[in-house]
Design an enzyme around this catalytic site. Structure first.
Site, PDB file in Angstrom:
ATOM      1  N   MET A 133      -0.385 -13.059  -0.091  1.00 16.75           N
ATOM      2  CA  MET A 133      -0.620 -13.928   1.069  1.00 16.75           C
ATOM      3  C   MET A 133       0.455 -13.699   2.129  1.00 16.75           C
ATOM      4  SD  MET A 133      -2.788 -15.835   2.443  1.00 16.75           S
ATOM      5  CE  MET A 133      -4.009 -15.797   1.128  1.00 16.75           C
ATOM      6  N   ILE A 139      -1.101  -9.966   6.475  1.00 16.44           N
ATOM      7  CA  ILE A 139      -2.485  -9.461   6.482  1.00 16.44           C
ATOM      8  C   ILE A 139      -3.364 -10.333   5.588  1.00 16.44           C
ATOM      9  CG2 ILE A 139      -3.972  -7.459   6.050  1.00 16.44           C
ATOM     10  CD1 ILE A 139      -1.513  -5.675   6.732  1.00 16.44           C
ATOM     11  N   ARG A 184      -2.616  -0.259  -0.805  1.00 12.56           N
ATOM     12  CA  ARG A 184      -2.180   1.087  -1.163  1.00 12.56           C
ATOM     13  C   ARG A 184      -2.987   1.520  -2.380  1.00 12.56           C
ATOM     14  NH1 ARG A 184      -0.428   1.677   3.167  1.00 12.56           N
ATOM     15  NH2 ARG A 184       1.673   2.230   3.835  1.00 12.56           N
ATOM     16  N   GLU A 211      -4.004  10.418  -1.920  1.00 13.30           N
ATOM     17  CA  GLU A 211      -4.658  10.781  -0.648  1.00 13.30           C
ATOM     18  C   GLU A 211      -4.235  12.177  -0.214  1.00 13.30           C
ATOM     19  OE1 GLU A 211      -3.721   7.606   2.081  1.00 13.30           O
ATOM     20  OE2 GLU A 211      -4.588   6.126   0.739  1.00 13.30           O
ATOM     21  N   HIS A 242      -8.259   5.906   4.962  1.00 14.85           N
ATOM     22  CA  HIS A 242      -7.013   5.203   5.314  1.00 14.85           C
ATOM     23  C   HIS A 242      -6.942   4.914   6.827  1.00 14.85           C
ATOM     24  CE1 HIS A 242      -2.631   4.510   3.821  1.00 14.85           C
ATOM     25  NE2 HIS A 242      -2.925   3.678   4.802  1.00 14.85           N
TER      26      HIS A 242
END
Ligand code: DGY
Length: 327
Positions: free
Chosen positions: A157, A160, A241, A270, A288
């Site tokens: 929390m 974002i 992530r 990634e 992403h």
């Protein structure tokens, strides 16, 4: 006597305003490509610079940081900073900075986009029409799940997470959350948040959205045991992530219908994506891009340039991560 300008390395392409700002003040070694630098190239190119504007693809581990003699700041163009060993930077007396706030709403917009796309099967619908398969209206064609009034479970929390909660409120969702630290009572009241245990969140949420930083304690936060606790109708959204989710376990859970669907913007390795995810119809994949509105990426570029400039000019960088270095 000629005044020598500080030298700054920009490891990868950023918005041009940031380069113009830096070039007015410093000697800029600009790697104006999208590939950026390999780790070997990076370790060569950092020699003799006083500041580095880096991106999340640049890995600053303790070994590399130890070689950064004379570097005052590593200014990351991202809010996340798991690519930088902060303890090693602090030990070496190097400021590390990030770009919070400017991307909060943009990232929350995208988390909600993934949530909605997965729930309402938007990508499947697009593919269905695009490939000419649409022949008639039928009663349950690509029927998905309601969002309005459902339970949204938020892990993390922070800024974002809160912005996602505000969006959930707009959809009259029940908002439950889990965080290592409980939010202040006023915030819980303002947003209508219920603090629950991790297990309770997993068992009750129709949507699980991840907004935690990548730490040792959050690595594989969602793995096979957690996926097994979720409702078969649940949808998982990850804009945090990649390594926060065990991708192999998620691919299995989606293939077996253990959970309904997922919306993923980030991945463990990634730009590789677990092959098990690539052919599933019940997953929405994005490269992403949660913070990638033009304006936000422009602001992130400028913010990183300003953080670096502050450090070079002896001011406290506005977005200093290792604040113990500023006394
Ligand atoms: C961040 O800022 O950490 C994002 O992952 C890229 O915007």
């Amino acid at each position: 006597m000629a005044h020598t300008r500080a030298k700054i390395l920009v490891t990868k392409r950023v918005f041009p305003e940031a380069i113009a700002f830096l070039e007015q003040r410093y000697e800029v070694d600009y790697v104006a490509t999208d590939e950026g630098l390999s780790s070997d190239q990076l370790s060569q190119r950092v020699r003799g610079v006083q500041a580095i504007v880096s991106q999340l693809t640049d890995k600053f581990n303790a070994g590399l940081i130890d070689t950064l003699d004379g570097v005052k700041v590593i200014s990351n163009v991202a809010v996340g900073f798991d690519n930088i060993d902060i303890a090693a930077a602090t030990q070496k007396g190097i400021f590390a900075t990030n770009t919070p706030d400017v991307l909060t709403e943009t990232t929350a917009d995208f988390a909600f986009s993934l949530l909605m796309a997965a729930a309402r099967r938007v990508v499947e619908g697009h593919q269905f029409v695009h490939s000419g398969q649409w022949k008639q209206w039928t009663i349950d064609l690509l029927a998905g799940q309601d969002i309005f009034g459902q339970t949204l479970g938020i892990f993390g929390m922070g800024r974002i997470g809160q912005a996602v909660a505000r969006r959930g409120r707009g959809f009259s969702m029940r908002l439950i959350y889990h965080d290592a630290q409980r939010a202040p009572a006023e915030l819980e009241k303002e947003l209508g948040l219920e603090f629950v245990s991790k297990d309770e969140l997993l068992r009750s949420a129709d949507f699980v959205s991840l907004h935690v930083p990548l730490l040792e304690s959050t690595r594989k936060l969602i793995g096979a045991p957690e996926l097994a606790m979720m409702k078969p109708s649940a949808i998982l959204v990850n804009t945090a992530r990649g390594p926060v989710v065990d991708e192999a376990a998620l691919a299995r859970a989606l293939a077996q219908g253990q959970i309904a669907s997922a919306g993923l913007d980030v991945f463990e390795r990634e730009p590789e994506v677990h092959p098990g995810l690539l052919h599933l119809r019940n997953v929405v994949l994005a490269p992403h891009i949660a913070s990638a509105s033009v304006e936000t990426r422009r602001k992130m570029s400028m913010m990183a340039a300003e953080n670096a400039a502050a450090a070079l000019e002896g001011r406290r960088p506005p977005n200093l991560i290792n604040s113990a270095l500023w006394r």
